[in-house]
Design a protein around this motif. Structure first.
Motif, PDB file in Angstrom:
ATOM      1  N   GLY A  73      23.622  -8.724   2.483  1.00  0.00           N
ATOM      2  CA  GLY A  73      23.085  -7.380   2.303  1.00  0.00           C
ATOM      3  C   GLY A  73      24.073  -6.435   1.651  1.00  0.00           C
ATOM      4  N   ASP A  74      24.940  -6.975   0.781  1.00  0.00           N
ATOM      5  CA  ASP A  74      25.946  -6.181   0.073  1.00  0.00           C
ATOM      6  C   ASP A  74      26.954  -5.535   1.018  1.00  0.00           C
ATOM      7  N   MET A  75      27.129  -6.126   2.188  1.00  0.00           N
ATOM      8  CA  MET A  75      28.191  -5.700   3.083  1.00  0.00           C
ATOM      9  C   MET A  75      29.490  -6.376   2.647  1.00  0.00           C
ATOM     10  N   PRO A  76      30.633  -5.803   2.952  1.00  0.00           N
ATOM     11  CA  PRO A  76      31.894  -6.414   2.507  1.00  0.00           C
ATOM     12  C   PRO A  76      32.232  -7.688   3.270  1.00  0.00           C
ATOM     13  N   GLY A  77      32.825  -8.624   2.562  1.00  0.00           N
ATOM     14  CA  GLY A  77      33.396  -9.793   3.220  1.00  0.00           C
ATOM     15  C   GLY A  77      34.724  -9.389   3.835  1.00  0.00           C
ATOM     16  N   LEU A  78      34.951  -9.747   5.074  1.00  0.00           N
ATOM     17  CA  LEU A  78      36.170  -9.332   5.778  1.00  0.00           C
ATOM     18  C   LEU A  78      37.237 -10.425   5.807  1.00  0.00           C
ATOM     19  N   ALA A  79      36.851 -11.659   5.590  1.00  0.00           N
ATOM     20  CA  ALA A  79      37.798 -12.769   5.694  1.00  0.00           C
ATOM     21  C   ALA A  79      38.934 -12.621   4.690  1.00  0.00           C
ATOM     22  N   GLY A  80      40.138 -12.863   5.160  1.00  0.00           N
ATOM     23  CA  GLY A  80      41.299 -12.812   4.302  1.00  0.00           C
ATOM     24  C   GLY A  80      41.811 -11.416   4.007  1.00  0.00           C
ATOM     25  N   GLN A  81      41.153 -10.389   4.544  1.00  0.00           N
ATOM     26  CA  GLN A  81      41.653  -9.036   4.354  1.00  0.00           C
ATOM     27  C   GLN A  81      42.859  -8.820   5.266  1.00  0.00           C
ATOM     28  N   PRO A  82      43.851  -8.056   4.839  1.00  0.00           N
ATOM     29  CA  PRO A  82      44.998  -7.784   5.713  1.00  0.00           C
ATOM     30  C   PRO A  82      44.551  -7.122   7.015  1.00  0.00           C
ATOM     31  N   ALA A  83      45.090  -7.579   8.117  1.00  0.00           N
ATOM     32  CA  ALA A  83      44.707  -7.018   9.420  1.00  0.00           C
ATOM     33  C   ALA A  83      44.969  -5.524   9.480  1.00  0.00           C
ATOM     34  N   ASP A  84      46.095  -5.073   8.917  1.00  0.00           N
ATOM     35  CA  ASP A  84      46.409  -3.645   8.937  1.00  0.00           C
ATOM     36  C   ASP A  84      45.337  -2.840   8.216  1.00  0.00           C
ATOM     37  N   TYR A  85      44.839  -3.373   7.121  1.00  0.00           N
ATOM     38  CA  TYR A  85      43.794  -2.678   6.374  1.00  0.00           C
ATOM     39  C   TYR A  85      42.525  -2.564   7.218  1.00  0.00           C
ATOM     40  N   LEU A  86      42.135  -3.657   7.866  1.00  0.00           N
ATOM     41  CA  LEU A  86      40.905  -3.644   8.670  1.00  0.00           C
ATOM     42  C   LEU A  86      41.032  -2.664   9.837  1.00  0.00           C
ATOM     43  N   VAL A  87      42.180  -2.643  10.485  1.00  0.00           N
ATOM     44  CA  VAL A  87      42.389  -1.700  11.586  1.00  0.00           C
ATOM     45  C   VAL A  87      42.302  -0.265  11.065  1.00  0.00           C
ATOM     46  N   GLU A  88      42.906  -0.013   9.911  1.00  0.00           N
ATOM     47  CA  GLU A  88      42.868   1.342   9.338  1.00  0.00           C
ATOM     48  C   GLU A  88      41.435   1.783   9.036  1.00  0.00           C
ATOM     49  N   GLN A  89      40.601   0.849   8.588  1.00  0.00           N
ATOM     50  CA  GLN A  89      39.208   1.210   8.283  1.00  0.00           C
ATOM     51  C   GLN A  89      38.437   1.521   9.568  1.00  0.00           C
ATOM     52  N   LEU A  90      38.662   0.745  10.604  1.00  0.00           N
ATOM     53  CA  LEU A  90      38.001   1.030  11.880  1.00  0.00           C
ATOM     54  C   LEU A  90      38.433   2.401  12.405  1.00  0.00           C
ATOM     55  N   GLU A  91      39.713   2.703  12.267  1.00  0.00           N
ATOM     56  CA  GLU A  91      40.207   4.012  12.712  1.00  0.00           C
ATOM     57  C   GLU A  91      39.639   5.135  11.843  1.00  0.00           C
TER      58      GLU A  91
END
Length: 230
Positions: A73-91
């Protein structure tokens, strides 16, 4: 020999030992305590096992599990993304720097430990190509590739920040293999001021300098390009 003769020597020896034994790189929570990624908990959260919300919070519904069906559904793939980046997006979803009617309540209900764990989990998964458009115009893909590799007189090359597969330790997302629609949507969000969580306003400036055709071209190029695997 009197005691006061020994004191300077003892002090010198103690200081020498301290100098040869530097403190740990991460000393205490406030300094960024070194941790062991809890990918097992992260996979549980991604599967719908968060303490609050449960199955209604399962990341896999939109982002896939083990990157299967990533970008649904055109959502982003999260696999392989830096953990710091993913945490920053959640914040960012929690703070209001990013908005999504789906992600805001999810990010808010996750505990700090769950946010870190689910980020570590997705960072540990090898990414796959989200989708591939066999009818994508070749000239448009090539135009996007040129922008990504070399930039233009108005924008810097995307590859300067997003070029490699090894972004470990850096809060820079991979773009290769992402949905073109998602990338385009984010560039428009940067341009319109609907997303404001980037460093130094770099992405806002770049997005405002791109034409609609260039946004479509670079988004399509990255969608058609397989992600790097480590």
């Amino acid at each position: 020999m009197k005691l006061h003769y020994f004191l300077p020597l003892a002090l010198t020896a103690a200081l020498s030992v301290q100098a040869e034994t530097p403190p740990p790189l991460f000393d205490g929570v406030e300094g960024g305590e070194e941790r062991t990624p809890d990918t097992a908990l992260g996979r549980t959260v991604a599967s719908g096992g968060a303490l609050q919300g449960g199955v209604g919070m399962k990341c896999m519904a939109c982002h896939g599990l083990d990157d299967a069906g990533a970008g649904l559904g055109d959502m982003p793939g999260l696999a392989g993304q830096p953990a710091d980046y993913l945490v920053e997006q959640l914040e960012a979803f929690m703070s209001g720097a990013r908005f999504s009617p789906i992600m805001v309540p999810i990010a808010t209900q996750l505990t700090d430990k769950e946010r870190m764990a689910v980020a570590d989990y997705y960072a540990s998964v090898a990414p796959k190509l989200s989708k591939f458009d066999h009818e994508a115009p070749t000239d448009l893909v090539q135009q996007g590739g040129a922008l990504a590799a070399s930039g233009s007189d108005r924008v810097t090359a995307c590859s300067q920040c997003h070029g490699g597969g090894d972004t470990s330790g850096a809060a820079i997302p991979r773009l290769k293999g992402q949905s073109a629609q998602y990338i385009a949507d984010q560039l428009v969000a940067w341009r319109e001021g609907d997303r404001a969580n980037g460093p130094l306003g770099v992405m806002e400036q770049i997005a405002k300098s791109l034409t609609p055709e260039e946004i479509k071209a670079v988004a399509l190029y990255y969608q058609q390009t397989p992600p790097d695997t480590q």
